[in-house]
Scaffold this motif. Structure first.
Motif, PDB file in Angstrom:
ATOM      1  N   ARG A 114       0.834  -1.194   0.000  1.00  0.00           N
ATOM      2  CA  ARG A 114       0.000   0.000   0.000  1.00  0.00           C
ATOM      3  C   ARG A 114       0.873   1.251   0.000  1.00  0.00           C
ATOM      4  O   ARG A 114       1.719   1.440   0.877  1.00  0.00           O
ATOM      5  CB  ARG A 114      -0.912   0.004   1.238  1.00  0.00           C
ATOM      6  N   ALA A 115       0.684   2.106  -1.007  1.00  0.00           N
ATOM      7  CA  ALA A 115       1.519   3.294  -1.151  1.00  0.00           C
ATOM      8  C   ALA A 115       0.924   4.514  -0.455  1.00  0.00           C
ATOM      9  O   ALA A 115       1.637   5.383   0.010  1.00  0.00           O
ATOM     10  CB  ALA A 115       1.747   3.604  -2.629  1.00  0.00           C
ATOM     11  N   THR A 116      -0.412   4.598  -0.409  1.00  0.00           N
ATOM     12  CA  THR A 116      -1.067   5.780   0.168  1.00  0.00           C
ATOM     13  C   THR A 116      -1.341   5.586   1.656  1.00  0.00           C
ATOM     14  O   THR A 116      -1.503   4.460   2.128  1.00  0.00           O
ATOM     15  CB  THR A 116      -2.389   6.070  -0.562  1.00  0.00           C
ATOM     16  N   GLN A 117      -1.415   6.693   2.387  1.00  0.00           N
ATOM     17  CA  GLN A 117      -1.758   6.646   3.805  1.00  0.00           C
ATOM     18  C   GLN A 117      -3.194   7.114   4.056  1.00  0.00           C
ATOM     19  O   GLN A 117      -3.605   7.290   5.209  1.00  0.00           O
ATOM     20  CB  GLN A 117      -0.790   7.514   4.610  1.00  0.00           C
ATOM     21  N   THR A 118      -3.936   7.326   2.979  1.00  0.00           N
ATOM     22  CA  THR A 118      -5.313   7.806   3.107  1.00  0.00           C
ATOM     23  C   THR A 118      -6.142   6.869   3.984  1.00  0.00           C
ATOM     24  O   THR A 118      -6.085   5.643   3.833  1.00  0.00           O
ATOM     25  CB  THR A 118      -5.973   7.914   1.722  1.00  0.00           C
ATOM     26  N   GLU A 119      -6.914   7.460   4.903  1.00  0.00           N
ATOM     27  CA  GLU A 119      -7.726   6.670   5.844  1.00  0.00           C
ATOM     28  C   GLU A 119      -9.201   6.615   5.438  1.00  0.00           C
ATOM     29  O   GLU A 119      -9.889   5.637   5.709  1.00  0.00           O
ATOM     30  CB  GLU A 119      -7.604   7.269   7.253  1.00  0.00           C
ATOM     31  N   VAL A 120      -9.676   7.705   4.797  1.00  0.00           N
ATOM     32  CA  VAL A 120     -11.093   7.774   4.412  1.00  0.00           C
ATOM     33  C   VAL A 120     -11.206   8.315   2.988  1.00  0.00           C
ATOM     34  O   VAL A 120     -10.557   9.309   2.636  1.00  0.00           O
ATOM     35  CB  VAL A 120     -11.902   8.690   5.357  1.00  0.00           C
ATOM     36  N   PHE A 121     -12.011   7.644   2.166  1.00  0.00           N
ATOM     37  CA  PHE A 121     -12.321   8.166   0.837  1.00  0.00           C
ATOM     38  C   PHE A 121     -13.761   8.663   0.856  1.00  0.00           C
ATOM     39  O   PHE A 121     -14.682   7.928   1.229  1.00  0.00           O
ATOM     40  CB  PHE A 121     -12.178   7.078  -0.234  1.00  0.00           C
ATOM     41  N   VAL A 122     -13.963   9.919   0.493  1.00  0.00           N
ATOM     42  CA  VAL A 122     -15.296  10.512   0.486  1.00  0.00           C
ATOM     43  C   VAL A 122     -15.918  10.289  -0.891  1.00  0.00           C
ATOM     44  O   VAL A 122     -15.386  10.758  -1.906  1.00  0.00           O
ATOM     45  CB  VAL A 122     -15.240  12.020   0.812  1.00  0.00           C
ATOM     46  N   ALA A 123     -17.038   9.563  -0.923  1.00  0.00           N
ATOM     47  CA  ALA A 123     -17.681   9.202  -2.185  1.00  0.00           C
ATOM     48  C   ALA A 123     -19.122   9.702  -2.212  1.00  0.00           C
ATOM     49  O   ALA A 123     -19.744   9.927  -1.167  1.00  0.00           O
ATOM     50  CB  ALA A 123     -17.647   7.686  -2.375  1.00  0.00           C
ATOM     51  N   ALA A 124     -19.629   9.877  -3.415  1.00  0.00           N
ATOM     52  CA  ALA A 124     -21.023  10.302  -3.598  1.00  0.00           C
ATOM     53  C   ALA A 124     -21.756   9.261  -4.437  1.00  0.00           C
ATOM     54  O   ALA A 124     -21.205   8.710  -5.391  1.00  0.00           O
ATOM     55  CB  ALA A 124     -21.083  11.666  -4.276  1.00  0.00           C
ATOM     56  N   ALA A 125     -23.042   9.039  -4.076  1.00  0.00           N
ATOM     57  CA  ALA A 125     -23.847   8.019  -4.770  1.00  0.00           C
ATOM     58  C   ALA A 125     -24.644   8.599  -5.935  1.00  0.00           C
ATOM     59  O   ALA A 125     -25.286   7.849  -6.667  1.00  0.00           O
ATOM     60  CB  ALA A 125     -24.788   7.350  -3.779  1.00  0.00           C
ATOM     61  N   CYS A 126     -24.633   9.917  -6.085  1.00  0.00           N
ATOM     62  CA  CYS A 126     -25.408  10.533  -7.161  1.00  0.00           C
ATOM     63  C   CYS A 126     -24.710  11.786  -7.661  1.00  0.00           C
ATOM     64  O   CYS A 126     -23.700  12.215  -7.098  1.00  0.00           O
ATOM     65  CB  CYS A 126     -26.828  10.848  -6.679  1.00  0.00           C
ATOM     66  N   LYS A 127     -25.237  12.394  -8.692  1.00  0.00           N
ATOM     67  CA  LYS A 127     -24.642  13.589  -9.286  1.00  0.00           C
ATOM     68  C   LYS A 127     -24.910  14.823  -8.430  1.00  0.00           C
ATOM     69  O   LYS A 127     -25.795  14.823  -7.587  1.00  0.00           O
ATOM     70  CB  LYS A 127     -25.201  13.799 -10.695  1.00  0.00           C
ATOM     71  N   GLY A 128     -24.139  15.862  -8.703  1.00  0.00           N
ATOM     72  CA  GLY A 128     -24.361  17.147  -8.061  1.00  0.00           C
ATOM     73  C   GLY A 128     -23.912  17.212  -6.612  1.00  0.00           C
ATOM     74  O   GLY A 128     -24.354  18.088  -5.863  1.00  0.00           O
ATOM     75  N   MET A 129     -22.991  16.329  -6.183  1.00  0.00           N
ATOM     76  CA  MET A 129     -22.572  16.258  -4.782  1.00  0.00           C
ATOM     77  C   MET A 129     -21.170  16.812  -4.545  1.00  0.00           C
ATOM     78  O   MET A 129     -20.624  16.644  -3.468  1.00  0.00           O
ATOM     79  CB  MET A 129     -22.619  14.799  -4.313  1.00  0.00           C
ATOM     80  N   VAL A 130     -20.549  17.460  -5.551  1.00  0.00           N
ATOM     81  CA  VAL A 130     -19.155  17.865  -5.403  1.00  0.00           C
ATOM     82  C   VAL A 130     -18.957  18.796  -4.214  1.00  0.00           C
ATOM     83  O   VAL A 130     -18.001  18.653  -3.443  1.00  0.00           O
ATOM     84  CB  VAL A 130     -18.620  18.504  -6.708  1.00  0.00           C
ATOM     85  N   GLN A 131     -19.850  19.773  -3.993  1.00  0.00           N
ATOM     86  CA  GLN A 131     -19.672  20.699  -2.880  1.00  0.00           C
ATOM     87  C   GLN A 131     -19.887  20.018  -1.532  1.00  0.00           C
ATOM     88  O   GLN A 131     -19.195  20.319  -0.555  1.00  0.00           O
ATOM     89  CB  GLN A 131     -20.611  21.902  -3.049  1.00  0.00           C
ATOM     90  N   GLU A 132     -20.828  19.080  -1.500  1.00  0.00           N
ATOM     91  CA  GLU A 132     -21.055  18.346  -0.253  1.00  0.00           C
ATOM     92  C   GLU A 132     -19.854  17.458   0.073  1.00  0.00           C
ATOM     93  O   GLU A 132     -19.484  17.298   1.238  1.00  0.00           O
ATOM     94  CB  GLU A 132     -22.334  17.499  -0.365  1.00  0.00           C
TER      95      GLU A 132
END
Length: 564
Positions: free
Chosen positions: A466-484
């Motif tokens: 594993r190269a990254t140390q990222t702990e949480v990936f923030v994902a969206a289930a639908c469109k229009g969620m970039v600001q959230e």
């Protein structure tokens, strides 16, 4: 003047300079070598010429062709032989012929087909990708944590030094030093190790005691064996104790530190071989080695970990000019290894019992074993009479750590020693105007070798690093969620949690979840329109794919709890 009289003059010239034309190789070197005046293997009575000839044949033909012609300002020493005079003339003729040929190949207008450029890293170097850097970062952290546990402070010195600082400190290995072309009025060389720059630092700053560590790159013009972790550019991790202290206490701490680092890295069983330069010098003296040959013979003994005794003996007799019977006597000693019982045996040895030097070294080793027993690391020690550590500056205890597994010569990717060091009480005094000495002892870890083993170990155990140390990936289930998504990222980052999200406005959900799995990110914070309206977040475990609903205000505490 006959050739037999010319060669000593050339040998004397090479005692002052790395190459025939100065501190960098030139076409004059290759011309002298090809002139037929210099034997392919000069006699041991001409050590500097022998060193130069051996060094020159290590260059490839492509490297030799890239050597610059000798500067027009170069003046041949009047005391030098006709070899240089004739070779210099030949070199200029070759240079003129090459210039004419280049002009013809390019045409009168200087136009021509450029040579094909091969994009690669220089010989003996490598790039490190994200996965390799992740392993390297972990190894560095493990070593540094042990250094800090012992109260060491960190220093840093320049990557290059005045050539005079490095000259005469490494014995036969001096030929491996990279010399720099004069760029600013000073003759400079790349550092060969971190020990000599440290001694210069101590002397220059008038330091009487310090416990320091230094992690940095060093450079050696060696023949690389990259599958075994041997490079021309590589990191060393050094720990040294400088100061006037009671016998063997700092030395035992260095041995303990080697044990702690290798145990922390969990690389398998290992052995810490120890010896003492005074014992070796006493053996050489008792066997009849002339004092001026002590260091050359010591350098030959140092090859016993890589070569059989027959080859080492041959080097002593044929290359170093040692009497065969004397070499056989040395062989009786340097092929022995054991524990405290060997110390007692050598104390009563007929040849060594009347040698004050040997007896002092044996007393030191006995004390070292006692202190290591108190520290709980004595079971890892082996008194190896064949350990010599070829560098000239060692004066007392020397040691080297070798992994017990994976050292057979027929196994691809094996490595040599992973740590080594010893006592060097006279090195600081070489730089002090008043020759004031500051006793020093230290150890150096070969990080590239440790890294090669650790990388192989992790790939065998986990398949993928594993190269990254990222702990949480923030994902969206639908469109229009970039600001959230960005708001959630800000919340996580504000709490010191390593988090990232897609750079696309409307990424596909499957692609986001796949990214988290591919990069080993343990948690996914998943949101959609309904989650935003209700003030909740779905927290997904990437490995089990289980999801649970968390109130937005409880997200930080929930994430920290699951990351424990």
């Amino acid at each position: 003047m006959s050739v037999s009289k010319e060669l000593p003059a050339l040998d004397a010239h090479l005692s002052k300079f790395s190459y025939v034309g100065g501190y960098q190789p030139s076409k004059l070197d290759t011309t002298v070598l090809a002139s037929g005046h210099v034997p392919s293997s000069p006699p041991s009575s001409l050590p500097h010429l022998r060193r130069w000839a051996k060094h020159m044949v290590s260059f490839s033909s492509s490297e030799c062709s890239a050597f610059p012609s000798l500067s027009a300002e170069y003046k041949v020493d009047e005391q030098l032989s006709d070899i240089l005079q004739n070779s210099l003339k030949m070199d200029k003729e070759i240079g003129n012929d090459n210039a004419t040929q280049n002009k013809k190949s390019k045409g009168e207008g200087g136009k021509g087909k450029p040579g094909k450029f091969v994009l690669k890293t220089p010989k003996g170097t490598r790039d490190y990708g994200p996965a390799e850097m992740a392993v390297r970062r972990n190894v560095f952290h493990a070593i540094e944590s042990v250094f800090h546990m012992h109260g060491a402070v960190e220093i840093e010195t320049p990557v290059f030094e005045l050539k005079e600082v490095l000259t005469g400190k490494y014995g036969e290995d001096s030929k491996l030093i990279y010399d720099l072309e004069d760029q600013g009025g000073e003759i400079l060389s790349m550092r060969y190790d971190l020990t000599v720059p440290f001694a210069r630092y101590v002397a220059m700053n008038k330091i009487t005691n310090i416990k320091r560590y230094h992690i940095a790159r060093v450079y050696r013009r060696d023949n690389p064996a990259m599958t075994r972790g041997r490079y021309r550019e590589f990191y060393q991790c050094d720990f040294d104790i400088a100061g006037q202290y009671d016998a063997m206490i700092p030395d035992a701490e260095c041995v303990q530190l080697v044990h702690q680092v290798l145990s922390k890295l969990d690389l398998g069983d290992f052995t810490i071989k120890v010896n003492h330069r005074k014992i070796l010098d006493g053996v050489f003296g008792a066997c009849g080695v002339p004092a001026e040959k002590f260091r050359p013979i010591c350098s030959a003994v140092d090859k016993l970990d890589k070569s059989p005794w027959e080859d080492v003996r041959k080097e002593m007799v044929i290359e170093k000019g040692l009497d065969g019977e004397v070499a056989d006597l040395i062989g009786e000693y340097v092929q022995q290894s054991g524990g405290e019982e060997l110390i007692e045996k050598l104390k009563n040895d007929d040849r060594l019992k009347d040698s004050p030097v040997s007896q002092a070294g044996l007393a030191d080793l006995k004390l070292l074993f006692d202190y290591c027993k108190d520290l709980g690391v004595d079971t890892y020690l082996v008194f190896d009479m064949g350990l010599a550590r070829g560098l000239d500056y060692y004066t007392g205890v020397i040691y080297e750590a070798v992994l017990s597994a994976g050292q057979t010569s027929n196994e691809e990717g094996t490595v040599g020693s992973v740590a080594g060091g010893g006592r060097y009480d006279g090195l600081v005094g070489m730089f002090d105007p008043k020759k004031k000495t500051v006793p020093c002892v230290g150890v150096s870890f070969g990080i590239e070798r440790l890294f090669a083993i650790q990388e192989r170990k992790q790939r065998d155990e986990f398949g993928k690093i594993r190269a990254t140390q990222t702990e949480v990936f923030v994902a969206a289930a639908c469109k229009g969620m970039v600001q959230e998504r960005l708001k959630l990222l800000g919340l996580l980052h504000g709490a010191g949690i390593k988090a990232e999200s897609s750079y696309k406005n409307n990424p596909k959900l499957l692609s986001q979840l796949q990214y988290a799995e591919d990069n080993g990110i343990p948690l996914v914070a998943l949101i959609g329109e309904s989650e935003v309206q209700e003030g909740i977040v779905k927290l997904r475990n990437t490995s089990t794919r289980q999801e649970e609903t968390i109130m937005r205000e409880d997200l930080i505490s929930a994430v920290k709890e699951r990351l424990k």
